[in-house]
Scaffold this motif. Sequence first.
Motif, PDB file in Angstrom:
ATOM      1  N   ALA A   1       0.805  -1.219   0.000  1.00  0.00           N
ATOM      2  CA  ALA A   1       0.000   0.000   0.000  1.00  0.00           C
ATOM      3  C   ALA A   1       0.841   1.273   0.000  1.00  0.00           C
ATOM      4  CB  ALA A   1      -0.924   0.009   1.217  1.00  0.00           C
ATOM      5  N   SER A   2       2.130   1.163   0.342  1.00  0.00           N
ATOM      6  CA  SER A   2       2.980   2.342   0.484  1.00  0.00           C
ATOM      7  C   SER A   2       3.682   2.684  -0.830  1.00  0.00           C
ATOM      8  CB  SER A   2       4.039   2.110   1.569  1.00  0.00           C
ATOM      9  OG  SER A   2       5.021   3.122   1.533  1.00  0.00           O
ATOM     10  N   PRO A   3       3.355   3.816  -1.452  1.00  0.00           N
ATOM     11  CA  PRO A   3       4.077   4.225  -2.663  1.00  0.00           C
ATOM     12  C   PRO A   3       5.566   4.435  -2.408  1.00  0.00           C
ATOM     13  CG  PRO A   3       2.031   5.452  -2.449  1.00  0.00           C
ATOM     14  CD  PRO A   3       2.224   4.715  -1.159  1.00  0.00           C
ATOM     15  N   VAL A   4       5.921   4.928  -1.228  1.00  0.00           N
ATOM     16  CA  VAL A   4       7.333   5.128  -0.908  1.00  0.00           C
ATOM     17  C   VAL A   4       8.073   3.799  -0.912  1.00  0.00           C
ATOM     18  CG1 VAL A   4       8.950   5.886   0.878  1.00  0.00           C
ATOM     19  CG2 VAL A   4       6.912   7.248   0.386  1.00  0.00           C
ATOM     20  N   ALA A   5       7.490   2.791  -0.290  1.00  0.00           N
ATOM     21  CA  ALA A   5       8.124   1.473  -0.245  1.00  0.00           C
ATOM     22  C   ALA A   5       8.276   0.890  -1.645  1.00  0.00           C
ATOM     23  CB  ALA A   5       7.314   0.529   0.632  1.00  0.00           C
ATOM     24  N   ILE A   6       7.248   1.000  -2.458  1.00  0.00           N
ATOM     25  CA  ILE A   6       7.296   0.430  -3.808  1.00  0.00           C
ATOM     26  C   ILE A   6       8.307   1.170  -4.679  1.00  0.00           C
ATOM     27  CG2 ILE A   6       5.963   0.111  -5.933  1.00  0.00           C
ATOM     28  CD1 ILE A   6       5.477  -1.977  -3.715  1.00  0.00           C
TER      29      ILE A   6
END
Length: 291
Positions: free
Chosen positions: A87-92
Amino acid sequence: MTASSTATAHWDRMYETSTRSAWTQNPIVEQALYHRMTDQSGFWLEWVFTQKLSPANRVLSIGCGDGGHELMMAQRGHAQHIVAFDASPVAIEQATANARALSLNVDFSVRLFESFVADPGPANQYEVVLFSGSLHHVTDIEGMLSAVRTVLAPGGHVIVNEYCGPCYQIYPASQVEIVNRVLDRIAPIFRMADERLTLPTIDMIMANDPTEGVRSALIPILTPMYFEPVYERFVGGGLLHPLFGYLNGAKVNDGSPESTALVQMLIALEDELTLAGALKHDFMLGIYRKP
């Protein structure tokens, strides 16, 4: 904000600041945890694929974070094709950049649990589905496991490495007392401050991450209702997991003889308290099979 958007914002902040769970940042605790999972040294996921499973053609990783597990599987040849979402754009963004730097073909994408449950995709398309620190953030565990059962091929496996302790980490009074009594006996040099474990209020839970352990205690109950257990190991964490949030990581992790002795003592203490029944297991590793 919805629970999903609040949780996403929380995890974006965590990945932006490289914040990780305090207890597994200590290498001695990390290795002790791996040994509890597998009775061997070395990384638990490597053991799963070399000792329990065969290399897979297609793997789905649900709640992949910054992609560390997925990149390892790709590097080690445990999977030919890996699909992973979080769900995290930063992580992806971090995961995609790392995959590109390593020239690894992993299909990372931003997606919510609810979206996958509503539309998991074609049936029987994966040999392995991985949850590592993500299933305890799922509110609709039944819907999630049902969706996984749909996309998992017959004979395929589900790997579950999860927090399975009290929901929302609202520990029983006896566990809070044990953690605080141990904290009180640790020298100040090893502690962050003169603080003690207190339970969060519902307002604190909702404001920070309303999905943290939302239905975690049901994971070991519900998962075997959808899949056949192949391997289950409950691995403690009832003392170490909450305790390390109050310790001075820079000191405890410095490798000095006194820090090493303290950490080894705490690991042994948790082992004995869990064996005696004073603490329950808050973490587990499970491998399950779709008939």
